[in-house]
Design an enzyme around this catalytic site. Structure first.
Site, PDB file in Angstrom:
ATOM      1  NE  ARG A 107      -4.200   1.559   2.058  1.00  0.00           N
ATOM      2  CZ  ARG A 107      -5.124   1.975   1.197  1.00  0.00           C
ATOM      3  NH1 ARG A 107      -5.125   1.554  -0.050  1.00  0.00           N
ATOM      4  NH2 ARG A 107      -6.057   2.821   1.579  1.00  0.00           N
ATOM      5  CB  THR A 389      -9.979  -0.529  -6.060  1.00  0.00           C
ATOM      6  OG1 THR A 389      -9.843   0.624  -5.242  1.00  0.00           O
ATOM      7  CG2 THR A 389      -9.014  -1.584  -5.568  1.00  0.00           C
ATOM      8  CB  THR A 407      -6.517   0.883  -5.356  1.00  0.00           C
ATOM      9  OG1 THR A 407      -7.434   1.955  -5.566  1.00  0.00           O
ATOM     10  CG2 THR A 407      -5.717   1.160  -4.101  1.00  0.00           C
ATOM     11  CG  ASN A 409      -8.454   6.544  -3.157  1.00  0.00           C
ATOM     12  OD1 ASN A 409      -9.323   5.714  -2.916  1.00  0.00           O
ATOM     13  ND2 ASN A 409      -8.333   7.654  -2.467  1.00  0.00           N
ATOM     14  CB  SER A 460      -7.070  -0.459   2.559  1.00  0.00           C
ATOM     15  OG  SER A 460      -7.594  -1.126   1.438  1.00  0.00           O
ATOM     16  CB  SER A 461     -12.500  -1.314   2.048  1.00  0.00           C
ATOM     17  OG  SER A 461     -13.038  -0.405   2.962  1.00  0.00           O
ATOM     18  N   GLY A 482     -14.468   0.474  -2.995  1.00  0.00           N
ATOM     19  CA  GLY A 482     -14.441   1.348  -1.822  1.00  0.00           C
ATOM     20  C   GLY A 482     -14.925   0.627  -0.582  1.00  0.00           C
TER      21      GLY A 482
END
Ligand code: GLY
Length: 576
Positions: A107, A389, A407, A409, A460-461, A482
């Site tokens: 990330r 993403t 991603t 974003n 993050s998800s 998201g």
């Protein structure tokens, strides 16, 4: 229709009534029911067909799942510019056929110059600089992540895995309607940046379907990566050009940020559900905690007894979602900066208590639900993430499995293409809470655990997940979307494990989403009016939505790989 289903997974024992139910639901959704793609050796499922084919070629040439995942990751950076990337970051979950697992956290992180209030304007409120402009970019992690994956698990020559992407960028690729239409979309941020406008929108004369998009600057950047590895990105010409442009535009990323970037190997989060082993994403993703919490809260409820997407099933799953999102708002952030109480959040006694607060007949108003752990563990965090993403899965002939979610974003990240380098930058800094303790521009509450700090990763998800039974691989799954990623992934897993749907029906079935605040139950197009009415009668504020994540799944059915990619989209499952 009332269908009685056993708790055990039914996918290996297809029930005619379940299949019939899925067919009805899919027809009402306006989609023809499709069979999953089947294969016996290897499979790649990705959200852009050319990239899926690149992965398949690697597998057919003897590469393993990680080799293919590396090649797909670079190919998507060319053919799926809306989310595929080298200027962003993500997570890779690996499970080898021998049972070894690994989780590579690549990330983006906040640059050293970042500070807690960097996105607050003179009035003390968040500006839009966390979304648009050079300041919105976190230090990219994708190239380092793919390189580490290859060093640890790859079997093919690195250059051979990056070269297909170089070719796609240099020689170009034919734009399909979905890619061309997305580029033309007035809402995308490419319009705001001269270099993006030049490359992707042909300076105001947008590409049409069937035309070829060439990206020579990106080809050169990828070629340096092919020849020099991650050094060809984090040092040398690419690093110098990127940081010079950053400095010229008031951005924060410096050469030392790039040199200092580290992929973090983490222990995947694991749990069990209905006899299956669940291997999933640990913090800084909230996804794995959410998935396991929902599973824990559903266990023993017989939520599945009336069939998939029945009012009863939607009700119990939505209430589990509500309670997870309440916890998420308080307890989750980067574990290297904040003591995330994962053990407590997944404690069976805690989840049993949470389950006990679900009224079997009525929706619980969100105002009556709060984060559930004792006060001394509490802190407030944001849960907003954007909708764009991408996710891809790979399984090879030996049974090694890889799930990657990565991603920029927002769609096309912050919309800025680095001049001379051809790649788009992320705006992942917006996944931090810009103003802890106050609602952000999306009405979401910010908090300390996800406050900005130099070197920290934003919450993050993303929920790349692998399911096994004993030592056998059962399912590889993940999604963009998201804050809806976690619910979308969970629903597809439930569709397969609890309702016996095949991989294709499981991803095509309409989904639903509830995230505590707002206290709204979103139903994707396709739910029968009767179900909607029953849910309203239970007290839900029901609203329609066009998507709840975009899920990719591979399911192993009696040794055959079955892949599903959403019929609503333009992905591809490629197998042999
Ligand atoms: N930016 C989307 C996510 O990390 O969940």
């Amino acid at each position: 229709m009332r269908i009685l289903l056993p708790l055990a997974r039914l996918a290996h024992m297809p029930s005619r009534s379940v299949r019939l139910w899925a067919l009805c639901a899919l027809v009402s959704f306006g989609l023809p029911a499709k069979e999953p793609v089947k294969a016996t050796h290897g499979m790649v499922g990705a959200q852009e067909p050319l990239a899926a084919d690149v992965g398949l070629t690697v597998l057919k040439n003897g590469g393993n799942a990680v080799d293919a995942a590396v090649a797909v990751g670079f190919a998507l950076a060319v053919t799926h510019p809306v989310a595929g990337n080298i200027g962003g970051g993500g997570f890779m979950l690996v499970r080898l056929a021998n049972g070894t697992t690994d989780f590579l956290d690549f990330r983006e992180c906040a640059p050293a110059k970042a500070s807690r209030d960097m996105y607050l304007g003179p009035n003390g409120n968040p500006t839009r600089e966390s979304i648009y402009g050079w300041k919105s970019a976190g230090v990219p992690g994708t190239v380092a992540g793919l390189e580490l994956a290859h060093k640890k698990f790859g079997s093919q020559d690195w250059k051979s895995l990056v070269t297909p992407a170089v070719g796609l960028a240099k020689d170009g690729f034919t734009l399909t309607e979905p890619v061309a239409a997305a580029l033309r979309s007035e809402n995308n941020p490419l319009n705001q940046d001269p270099e993006s406008k030049r490359i992707f929108l042909r300076d105001g004369n947008p590409y049409k379907t069937g035309e070829v998009l060439k990206q020579p600057e990106l080809a050169s950047t990828l070629d340096r990566i092919a020849r020099q590895g991650a050094k060809g990105f984090y040092r040398g010409e690419t690093a110098k050009k990127l940081t010079a442009e950053m400095a010229a535009h008031g951005g924060f990323i410096t050469e030392s940020d790039l040199q200092d970037y580290k992929v973090i190997e983490r222990l995947p989060l694991t749990g069990t559900y209905h006899g299956y082993n669940v291997i999933t994403a640990p913090p800084p993703s909230a996804g794995g905690v959410g998935l396991l919490q929902m599973m824990g809260m559903l266990t023993g409820t017989t939520y599945e007894s009336d069939g998939p997407n029945s009012p009863k099933a939607v009700h119990f799953v939505a209430e589990a979602m509500r309670r997870f999102y309440a916890d998420r708002s308080e307890y989750l952030g980067d574990p290297d900066f904040y003591n995330v109480p994962v053990r407590q959040l997944l404690d069976p006694a805690y989840l049993t208590w949470r389950r006990g607060t679900i009224d079997p007949e009525r929706a619980t108003p969100s105002e009556l639900i709060g984060p559930g752990l004792p006060k001394h563990l509490q802190a407030r965090v944001s849960w907003y993430e954007s909708k764009e993403t991408t996710h891809y899965n790979v399984v090879d002939a030996k049974g090694n499995a890889v799930a990657v979610t990565y991603t920029l974003n927002n769609s096309y990240g912050n919309g800025i293409t680095v001049p001379g380098l051809g790649f788009l930058l992320n705006d992942e800094m917006d996944d931090f809470a810009a103003k802890p303790g106050a609602p952000n521009m999306f009405g979401m509450v910010g908090a300390d655990a996800n406050a900005i700090e130099p070197g920290k990763r934003p919450l993050s998800s993303m929920t790349p997940t692998i399911i096994t039974k004993g030592s056998k691989l059962e399912m590889v799954v993940g999604a963009p979307g998201g804050s809806r990623i976690t619910t979308g992934v969970a629903e597809v897993i439930f569709n397969v494990l609890d309702f016996g749907l095949n991989a294709q029906d499981a991803v095509d079935l309409p989904r639903f989403h509830l995230q505590w605040k707002p206290d709204v139950l979103y139903l994707q197009t396709g739910f029968p009016l009767q179900t909607e009415g029953a849910l309203r009668a239970m007290g839900y504020d029901v609203k329609p939505t066009d998507n709840v994540a975009r899920v990719e799944a591979i399911v192993v059915n009696n040794g055959t790989l079955e892949g599903g990619t959403e019929s609503r989209l333009h992905g591809k499952v490629a197998g042999y």
